[in-house]
Design an enzyme around this catalytic site. Structure first.
Site, short mmCIF file in Angstrom:
data_model
loop_
_atom_site.label_atom_id
_atom_site.label_comp_id
_atom_site.label_asym_id
_atom_site.label_seq_id
_atom_site.Cartn_x
_atom_site.Cartn_y
_atom_site.Cartn_z
N LEU A 286 -46.62 1.97 -45.46
CA LEU A 286 -45.84 3.19 -45.72
C LEU A 286 -47.01 3.99 -46.32
CD1 LEU A 286 -42.96 1.94 -47.63
CD2 LEU A 286 -42.84 3.11 -45.51
N ALA A 287 -48.17 3.41 -47.33
CA ALA A 287 -49.09 4.21 -47.78
C ALA A 287 -50.20 3.32 -48.12
CB ALA A 287 -48.54 4.90 -48.98
N GLY B 247 -53.68 3.62 -51.00
CA GLY B 247 -54.45 4.05 -51.94
C GLY B 247 -55.93 3.46 -52.05
N GLY B 248 -56.45 3.76 -52.99
CA GLY B 248 -57.82 3.14 -53.18
C GLY B 248 -57.64 1.75 -53.86
N MET B 249 -56.77 1.36 -54.44
CA MET B 249 -56.35 -0.16 -54.98
C MET B 249 -55.59 -0.79 -54.33
SD MET B 249 -54.91 -0.96 -58.77
CE MET B 249 -53.12 -1.63 -58.55
N ALA B 250 -54.57 -0.41 -53.63
CA ALA B 250 -53.28 -1.15 -53.01
C ALA B 250 -52.66 -0.12 -51.74
CB ALA B 250 -52.40 -1.13 -54.19
N LYS C 76 -45.85 -3.65 -52.78
CA LYS C 76 -47.14 -3.00 -53.17
C LYS C 76 -48.12 -4.40 -53.16
CE LYS C 76 -49.50 0.03 -56.43
NZ LYS C 76 -49.23 0.92 -57.48
N ASP D 108 -49.49 9.56 -64.64
CA ASP D 108 -49.57 9.98 -63.27
C ASP D 108 -48.13 10.54 -62.57
OD1 ASP D 108 -51.10 10.36 -60.87
OD2 ASP D 108 -50.98 8.21 -60.25
#
Length: 346
Positions: free
Chosen positions: A23-24, A26-29, A47, A155
């Protein structure tokens, strides 16, 4: 995280779940769409820390903190944690969450601007009210001893608010939330969050509290209601300069039809001094709920869902088709080999 939707080339398992698509990332996960492989057909979002970070104790601690904090928050506007497997560094650490079938506000804003349309004032105010309700549940959460856990999301941004196809609003990603008892500590002066949506105290690395989240929500609502960014620049340096200058055009100077009461709420949220803002998310929720109802006493949630489904109708239909097929497949005793699905299909 980006709004990519990529289908894995072969069947992948994470704990008891079969991964359907990415789905998505990012930098960490990364976040995956998955189906429980026990025949129940339960659809979740998973996640998981990137493999190259799975041996880093700091990142594992961050995921553990997110699972522990988010699993304690129970509110219709906060993504529910269904399951998690966390512990050893290097292990298959993951969080299984409620899958909110919809789109992030970042995508809603982007596509609305591209099509020359936007949510009306009642819908944007009602979205803000729902997010505020979720934040209030987090801010007021208490531990076993009855003491406030002092949770601050840190956030609140369009990327972390999901509008579902049936009109619900879901706040997600407590990965960098501040709270009593976190395993992973923020160092003095360390900045966490998305620059363009940070309260001034957060951007300067100063202590934050619940009022910092309300400021961030004010930035999100400004963008959602007016269809233009408040502080975002082409570079981080430009964004920081915009935040430091703290120039906030009154909404009615941009759109003379903007409701006076809505403008008052936004400007009260976006004051540099936390003492001049709303002091609780509960108070903000009540103000926004009253405002939305005065603008539209009808079923706003239904209109929100209709708006989203009409924004990208092909995307909605294709997502629904894949979910239906994968859920049915999960209930089939003998499953066929994983089928490839074009990433562009969703």
């Amino acid at each position: 995280m980006s709004e990519a939707y990529q289908v894995p080339p072969s069947e992948v398992r994470v704990g008891p779940y079969r991964v359907v698509a990415e789905l998505a990332r990012g930098g960490m996960a990364a976040v995956f769409l998955a189906v429980r492989a026990d025949g129940s057909g339960e659809v979740v979002a998973i996640k998981q820390i990137h493999p190259h970070l799975a041996h880093d104790p700091e990142f594992v601690a961050m995921l553990m903190d997110e699972a522990r904090i988010a699993s304690m928050i129970h509110h219709p506007s906060v993504i529910e944690i269904r399951d998690y497997q966390l512990g050893e560094v290097g292990a298959q650490n993951f969080i299984a969450m409620e899958y909110a079938e919809g789109e992030t506000l970042s995508l809603v804003i982007r596509d609305s601007i591209a099509r020359g349309i936007k949510l009306d004032y009642a819908m944007s105010a009602s979205i803000g009210a729902d997010v505020a309700g979720g934040l209030h549940a987090a801010h007021e959460l208490r531990g076993p001893d009855g003491a406030l856990l002092e949770i601050v999301h840190r956030d609140v941004s369009p990327q972390n608010v999901i509008l579902t196809y049936d009109g619900k609003v879901k706040l997600t990603d407590f990965g960098i939330a501040k709270a009593v008892g976190r395993l992973q500590r923020t160092q003095p002066g360390e900045i966490k969050g998305k620059l363009a949506y940070m309260a001034p105290e957060q951007a300067y690395g100063r202590p934050v509290d619940r009022r910092s989240d309300l400021y961030s929500l004010g930035v999100v609502l400004y963008e959602l209601a007016l269809g233009r960014r408040l502080f975002g620049g082409k570079t981080d340096a430009e964004t920081i300069r915009n935040i430091m200058q703290h120039q906030i055009p009154a909404p009615r100077s941009i759109d003379p039809a903007f409701p006076v009461a809505y403008e008052e709420v936004l400007l009260a949220l976006l004051t540099a001094d936390p003492a001049q803002r709303f002091q609780s998310a509960g108070a903000l929720e009540r103000a926004l709920r009253s405002l939305a109802t005065s603008l539209d006493p009808g079923d706003i949630a239904a209109r929100r869902g209709e708006f989203l489904r009409s924004l990208e109708p092909d995307r909605f239909r294709q997502k629904r088709s894949i979910l239906t097929q994968e859920s049915a497949r999960a209930r089939t005793p003998t499953r066929p080999a994983a089928r490839p699905v074009a990433a562009s299909a969703v």
